[in-house]
Design an enzyme around this catalytic site. Structure first.
Site, short mmCIF file in Angstrom:
data_model
loop_
_atom_site.label_atom_id
_atom_site.label_comp_id
_atom_site.label_asym_id
_atom_site.label_seq_id
_atom_site.Cartn_x
_atom_site.Cartn_y
_atom_site.Cartn_z
N CYS A 329 28.94 -8.38 -14.41
CA CYS A 329 29.42 -9.44 -13.52
C CYS A 329 30.67 -9.07 -12.71
O CYS A 329 30.68 -9.24 -11.49
CB CYS A 329 29.67 -10.72 -14.31
SG CYS A 329 28.64 -10.94 -15.75
N ARG A 358 27.95 -2.05 -25.51
CA ARG A 358 28.56 -3.06 -26.37
C ARG A 358 28.66 -2.51 -27.78
O ARG A 358 27.69 -1.95 -28.29
CB ARG A 358 27.75 -4.37 -26.36
CG ARG A 358 27.69 -5.01 -24.98
CD ARG A 358 26.88 -6.28 -24.96
NE ARG A 358 26.77 -6.80 -23.60
CZ ARG A 358 26.05 -7.87 -23.26
NH1 ARG A 358 25.38 -8.53 -24.20
NH2 ARG A 358 26.00 -8.27 -22.00
N GLN A 376 20.59 -3.83 -18.27
CA GLN A 376 20.25 -5.22 -17.99
C GLN A 376 19.62 -5.33 -16.61
O GLN A 376 20.09 -4.71 -15.66
CB GLN A 376 21.50 -6.09 -18.02
CG GLN A 376 21.98 -6.44 -19.41
CD GLN A 376 23.07 -7.49 -19.37
OE1 GLN A 376 24.05 -7.32 -18.66
NE2 GLN A 376 22.92 -8.55 -20.14
N ASP A 378 20.01 -7.34 -14.25
CA ASP A 378 20.98 -8.37 -13.92
C ASP A 378 20.82 -8.83 -12.48
O ASP A 378 20.34 -8.08 -11.62
CB ASP A 378 22.39 -7.79 -14.08
CG ASP A 378 23.28 -8.69 -14.92
OD1 ASP A 378 23.05 -9.90 -14.90
OD2 ASP A 378 24.18 -8.17 -15.59
N HIS A 380 23.08 -11.69 -9.66
CA HIS A 380 24.07 -12.74 -9.46
C HIS A 380 23.78 -13.44 -8.14
O HIS A 380 23.59 -12.79 -7.11
CB HIS A 380 25.49 -12.18 -9.47
CG HIS A 380 25.85 -11.59 -10.81
ND1 HIS A 380 25.75 -10.24 -11.07
CD2 HIS A 380 26.27 -12.17 -11.97
CE1 HIS A 380 26.10 -10.01 -12.33
NE2 HIS A 380 26.42 -11.16 -12.89
N LYS A 460 24.23 -22.41 -20.06
CA LYS A 460 23.13 -21.51 -19.74
C LYS A 460 21.79 -22.09 -20.14
O LYS A 460 21.69 -22.94 -21.03
CB LYS A 460 23.34 -20.15 -20.43
CG LYS A 460 23.39 -20.22 -21.95
CD LYS A 460 23.56 -18.83 -22.57
CE LYS A 460 23.61 -18.92 -24.10
NZ LYS A 460 23.58 -17.58 -24.73
N HIS A 506 24.63 -16.24 -13.04
CA HIS A 506 24.31 -14.97 -13.70
C HIS A 506 22.89 -15.12 -14.24
O HIS A 506 22.57 -16.15 -14.84
CB HIS A 506 25.23 -14.70 -14.89
CG HIS A 506 26.69 -14.83 -14.60
ND1 HIS A 506 27.53 -13.75 -14.58
CD2 HIS A 506 27.47 -15.91 -14.33
CE1 HIS A 506 28.77 -14.15 -14.32
NE2 HIS A 506 28.76 -15.47 -14.17
#
Length: 630
Positions: A329, A358, A376, A378, A380, A460, A506
């Site tokens: 992000c 992570r 990911q 991902d 946005h 979320k 997100h």
């Protein structure tokens, strides 16, 4: 006199009564394990001395099943302390699909003793031992467990502030527990002990290692058998085993939590990526790529330093502190802020296949399902507040197409709200939660409310897909964020010519490519659909004389864009067919004398068997008829 009411409108007035006596007066005591009293779970022997609404909790409810499992954990602990004198029980909670109990044994045990423990548990069940609750002072409880040489319960009691606690007795066995529990061991007939594991007390490696015994329990033998069958099926589908057998990926001690992908694994991943890019282009996304390592100041600004630091990896560059990104992000925000934007640019959808790291504890690592490095899918969305609902709906349409239409998964939805460690104002959180809730309700979809489980920066929507043997996996998510745009001073120029703050969504759909691959391996048991299979066809040459034509076929099919291999080994045809079946290849193309003469091929389908002889053009037509979202 007190007024006791039931859910169906029944009412009685009485002096104080126990939960079970109230249920008996309503003729609702049959099969009751406990009761809801004004919505709170309570044991059947609790005396009610205020106006109350009382409902039964039975084994066919989620709460009832949890009570059976928790009570069975105590049953197991009693059996263990009988069979292994001197053993000390620690904690035994209910978990998904079962329970466990952490126990300190004088001598190590192995899984070979589990049948013996089960046998003793059945003896206790057969005796129909009452499970009796006593509410005692915390001081008396500490004295009790000190006398019983149970340091774990003493430590737990020292850390709680309640004046009174519940202890539960089963003959000689006593345990500290919030409850409620079944009133008798005869309700605990259908159980199975599954496995052993090591577990540190309090989850801290500085403390003693205990033995964790896992088990499961159900309300009926049929339900238990169904669950055990699913466990056996899951073992057959274990992605770690299949992934190794099919040459998809491997795991090595040199990189715990960091999987190694082999050529066939990369075929599947790259095909997923091709599909991802196609559907995102079609839905108005632009693709970006952001750095793997960024300065600590960025992570302080984003809030990750305060809220996520324990899960991050760090390094130093030019004597300055940096962090390896755990999320994409903040980097995506840097891309947005590199240009000025007006309301005409919004909604802006930026997608990224971003690799993140992570720090996961070694004990939770599991194949591709729980790793330390993953990619990911991902994206946005930057949008005006009045565009939020349309953007969430667009994402939900994509989720439904990918999960249902492409991969055939069922799925359910959860809405997670503000957690305790959140940042931001009450007003922004209320706006964010209401926006997501309104989209779900407008679409008419069922969802489960999951209070307090949102991200620290926003609520979320999570998507939990169900595989072919009924297991669920959380993959996709939509997180509505008003916090990071505020922290990073993200703006756009509105119709009025002034700066405004966009909302930020997100989202992921596949979640992580690595984990999604693991799910696909287990869902399909390695037999991937044709479009994503690492090897789509294998040409099986019957003998040496057939290799020339087989190689022509190989070349032609590769030029047509298919993934195909030639089995030119000096082996019997039956073995070649069996090997191709074991490799889960969708189509086998047999080439013998007739096929060479006719310039044809004998086609075998992985699941349907022999499809007969086809010309090359007929084969191409058949292959083009296979489903593909690409």
């Amino acid at each position: 006199m007190y007024r006791f009411s039931g859910a169906d409108g029944q009412v009685i007035e009485s002096e104080p009564l126990s939960v079970i006596d109230v249920l008996k007066s309503f003729k609702q005591d049959k099969g009751a394990l406990a009761g809801f009293v004004n919505g709170q779970e309570m044991d059947l022997d609790v005396i009610l001395s205020s106006d109350s609404e009382v409902q039964p909790i039975t084994a066919d409810s989620e709460e009832g099943l949890d009570i059976i499992r928790h009570s069975t954990a105590h049953l197991m602990a009693q059996a263990v302390t009988r069979l292994f004198p001197g053993s000390v029980v620690a904690i035994g909670p209910v978990i998904k699909d079962g329970f466990y109990y952490d126990i300190e044994f004088k001598e190590p045990i192995s899984e070979s003793v589990l049948p013996e423990i089960e046998k003793e548990m059945r003896r206790i069940v057969k005796k129909g031992i009452p499970i009796e609750r006593k509410s005692i002072s915390r001081a008396d409880a500490i004295a009790l467990f000190t006398e019983r040489k149970d340091p774990y319960k003493v430590e737990i009691l020292a850390g709680i502030g309640d004046d009174f606690v519940n202890v539960y007795w089963q003959d000689e066995y006593v345990d500290l527990c919030r409850g409620p529990h079944a009133s008798n061991t005869r309700y605990l007939k259908f159980f199975k002990l599954l496995s052993l594991a090591g577990a540190y007390w309090r989850g801290d490696e500085n403390y003693i290692m205990l033995t964790r015994i896992y088990g499961t329990a159900f309300a009926s033998q049929e339900e238990l058998d169904d669950h055990l069958n699913r466990i056996e099926e899951a073992k057959k589908r274990d992605h770690r085993k299949i992934g190794k057998e099919l040459g998809i990926f491997s795991l090595h001690k040199e990189g715990p939590g960091f999987p190694f992908f082999h050529p066939k694994g990369m075929v599947v991943i790259n095909t997923l990526v091709d599909f991802w890019r196609k559907i995102h282009r079609e839905n108005g996304y632009d693709e970006i790529k952001t750095p793997l390592i960024l300065n600590r100041d960025l992570w302080i600004q984003s809030g990750h330093w305060d809220h996520y630091r324990d899960n991050m990896y760090f390094t130093e560059i030019d004597e300055q502190p940096y962090a390896i990104k755990p999320m994409n992000c903040p980097g995506g925000i840097m891309v947005y802020k590199s240009d000025l934007h007006s309301y005409r640019d919004l909604p802006l959808r930026l997608g990224e296949l971003g690799t993140v790291h992570r720090h996961e504890k070694s004990g939770v690592l599991h194949g591709l399902m729980r790793v330390r490095c993953f990619t990911q899918d991902d994206a946005h969305h930057y949008c005006t507040p009045d565009q939020i609902k349309d953007e969430v709906s667009l994402i939900m349409d994509m989720v439904d197409y990918i999960y249902s239409d492409v991969f055939g998964f069922k799925y359910h939805i959860e809405l997670s709200t503000r957690p305790e460690n959140s940042m931001g104002s009450d007003e922004l959180w209320t706006l964010a939660e209401d926006s997501l809730r309104e989209v779900l309700e407008k679409r008419g979809v069922k969802y489960i409310l999951n209070p307090g489980d949102g991200a620290f920066y926003g609520p979320k929507i999570d998507f939990h897909l169900e595989d072919c043997i009924g297991r669920t996996w959380q993959c996709g998510t939509i997180q509505l964020d008003f916090q990071m745009p505020e922290k990073f001073d993200v703006t756009y120029i509105g119709v009025d010519g002034k700066e405004h703050r966009p909302a930020m969504l997100h989202r992921t759909i596949l979640g992580s490519l690595e984990r999604f691959l693991g799910i696909l391996i287990e869902h399909y048991a390695g037999a991937f659909p044709f479009w994503i299979a690492p090897v789509q066809m294998k040409i099986l040459a019957v003998g040496e004389d057939h290799l020339g034509y087989s190689r022509e076929l190989l070349s032609s099919l590769k030029k047509a864009g298919y993934r195909v291999e030639l089995d030119a080994r000096d082996e019997k045809l039956g073995k070649k067919i069996r090997d191709a079946q074991m490799e889960k290849v969708p189509f086998m193309l047999v080439v013998g004398d007739k096929e060479v003469e006719d310039r044809s091929v004998a086609v075998r389908d992985r699941s349907q068997g022999d499809l007969g002889s086809m010309s090359f053009d007929a084969l191409l037509s058949h292959l083009k008829g296979q489903f593909s979202p690409l």
